[in-house]
Design a protein around this motif. Structure first.
Motif: not given
Length: 544
Positions: A293, A495, A482-486, A310, A306-308, A489
């Motif tokens: 985050d 991701y 596959r959602d925004d908090m994953s 989750g 990388q903004h992730l 994959d």
């Protein structure tokens, strides 16, 4: 563990070399249950080089090899020593969150229970990932390949001839027969295989599957997957090495940096890096390396790669209560893995999947609060505990950075009992365990009920908050989906980042119904299959 048994262990269990090459094809970070599997399976191809890095030391110690001693590893150098942050949901307590810090990880220090998970668990994973290769039938094929099951025959569900020697406890303590009858009396059927048809339906009670051999000798993933390969020139196993960051060029991971015995190293991965550090250290390393985050990273002065959002979220753990405890009439030392009875059941008949998973602890078992409050008997043979457990918690927690210093432990907001549904389920679980423990069938083994007694309402809820802790099953903090908090994959790729996959319990979208070691091995096997296919390797043989 006798000196003869220790002497019989292969010399190649010890790491003798200090040499570290500048680059390898694959770097596997973390020598736990999944990491051992991934490293072994990749190293089966003699054309590639593999480095396995483990922060802990050798597993060639009596308290690891002897499966009955697993509890005595807690708080030692073989435990990361994590604690949850204070939470009002457990009356401000900071429950211990033990996690293996030794070659083999949790498989070297846990209760040796092999619980494969419910059919619905894997079908839900497949739906989350959008990949049928994660569904129950696909996973069954892997289980059949890796298992050498010694119990009742079941050609569709169980395998023989694989690497992992799996059996039911031999000659369990006499109490177990009473617990089985007590469970049957409240409507929980006895099943001859807790990993058979019961895990496609309503559950049941019985002997757990355990990973032991030759009496009490532990079958860990280190002993099974890694030790036989330690003499291979294409596999290097490095102990006592703590990874501090991922080396990243643009959006590609190119290697890792780590510290070993006061010296810093940076090693390159020509093909891929695989994170198998567990559900606490995997998100921690991602965040330290700029993957997570963006607001949280910037707060610690970490450059965002990388903004992730989750990363570190969705923390789940099975909740285990330190109770219900009963004093023996005649002391009975623990046998086998000291946890020879389990049941899987529903707290509410309307539930699709069983949500309760109590386990027998063949010792007095209390939390730092309840042990004092109820004056537990002293000595491992003095009492037994039917410990209520929650298999499908609704509560969700979070792992966050304490700082940008890689040697500062992460902050773990476990949020145990963070929902009313979890509390209701645990109240029902305590009621069931008390009913079984106080049944006529357990009378020969029960001098008195030590705790909790017939508490009601808020008193019972307060006991549960004081007794609640971990089942040692931290999971789900870098979930597949596959959602925004994953975070990864279906191929376990992170991701937005190349050259990086995750293979450990952190990728679970939802925690499995049962102990998590077996599903974590499945994650390792799946990761190796995926990587091998991507790089054109041959598939592993059935019993290799």
């Amino acid at each position: 563990m006798s000196e003869a048994t220790l002497a019989g262990l292969k010399v190649d269990r010890e790491i003798l070399t200090e040499s570290v090459r500048a680059n390898y094809d694959f770097i596997v970070c973390g020598g736990g249950a999944a990491g051992c599997v991934v490293a072994r399976r990749l190293a089966e191809n003699p054309e590639v080089s593999v480095l396995l890095i483990e922060a802990g030391g050798s597993d060639r110690v009596p308290s690891v090899v002897d499966s009955t001693q697993w509890m005595w590893n807690i708080g030692t150098e073989r435990d990361w020593g994590f604690k949850a942050e204070p939470s009002p949901t457990v009356n401000g307590r900071t429950p211990l969150l033990p996690m293996g810090k030794v070659l083999g990880g949790g498989s070297s220090v846990n209760g040796s229970v092999w619980a494969r998970g419910h059919k619905h668990d894997f079908d839900n994973w497949a739906e989350a990932a959008g990949d049928a290769a994660w569904n129950y039938e696909s996973v069954l094929a892997i289980y059949r390949r890796v298992e050498d099951w010694q119990g009742p025959k079941d050609a569709h569900r169980r395998g023989t001839g694989g690497l992992l020697n799996i059996l039911q406890p031999e000659n369990p303590i006499p109490l177990v027969a009473g617990l089985i009858e007590g469970a049957k009396a409240i409507g929980i059927p006895y099943v001859d295989d807790m990993n058979g048809a019961a895990m496609e339906g309503e559950g049941g009670c019985g002997l757990p599957n355990v990973l032991v051999q030759d009496g009490n000798q532990r079958v860990s993933m280190a002993a099974t997957y890694i030790h036989p390969y330690m003499d291979r020139p294409n596999l290097a196993v490095l102990l006592c090495a703590e990874i501090t960051r991922l080396e990243i060029s643009g959006k590609r991971v190119t290697g890792v940096s780590f510290v070993r015995r006061g010296r810093s190293y940076t090693v390159s991965a020509d093909k891929e890096v695989v994170l198998s550090l567990g559900a606490i250290n995997t998100p921690k390393l991602l965040m330290l390396s700029g993957i997570g985050d963006e607001q949280h990273l910037r707060a610690h002065g970490i450059k965002v790669v990388q903004h992730l959002p989750g990363v570190g979220k969705n923390f789940q753990d099975h909740i285990l209560l330190a109770g219900c405890c009963f004093e023996y009439i005649t002391p009975e030392p623990p046998r086998n893995n000291a946890a020879e009875f389990v049941f899987i059941a529903k707290s509410d008949p309307s539930l699709k999947t069983p949500d309760l998973m109590p386990v027998l602890e063949e010792t007095p078992f209390g939390s730092e609060v309840t042990a004092q409050q109820f004056d537990l008997p002293v000595g491992p043979a003095s009492a037994w505990t039917l410990a209520p457990g929650l298999a499908r918690p609704d509560s969700r927690g979070e792992v966050r950075l304490a700082s940008a210093n890689p040697f500062d432990k992460a902050l773990i907001h476990a949020n145990f009992l963070g929902t009313e549904t979890d509390m209701r389920a645990m109240v029902r679980c305590v009621e069931m365990c008390r009913e079984i423990g106080n049944s006529i069938f357990c009378t020969p083994y029960r001098k008195r009920e030590v705790m909790p007694g017939p508490l009601q309402g808020l008193e019972m809820e307060n006991f549960i908050r004081n007794a609640a802790g971990t089942y040692f099953h931290q999971s789900c903090t870098a979930k597949m989906g596959r959602d925004d908090m994953s975070v990864v994959d279906g191929a376990l790729k992170v991701y937005g980042i190349e050259g990086l996959r995750i293979a450990d319990a952190s990728i679970m979208p939802q925690i499995t119904t049962g102990n998590t070691m077996a599903p974590t091995v499945i994650i390792g096997e799946r990761a190796a299959e995926i990587i091998a296919a991507h790089h054109g390797f041959a598939a592993v043989a059935k019993a290799s």
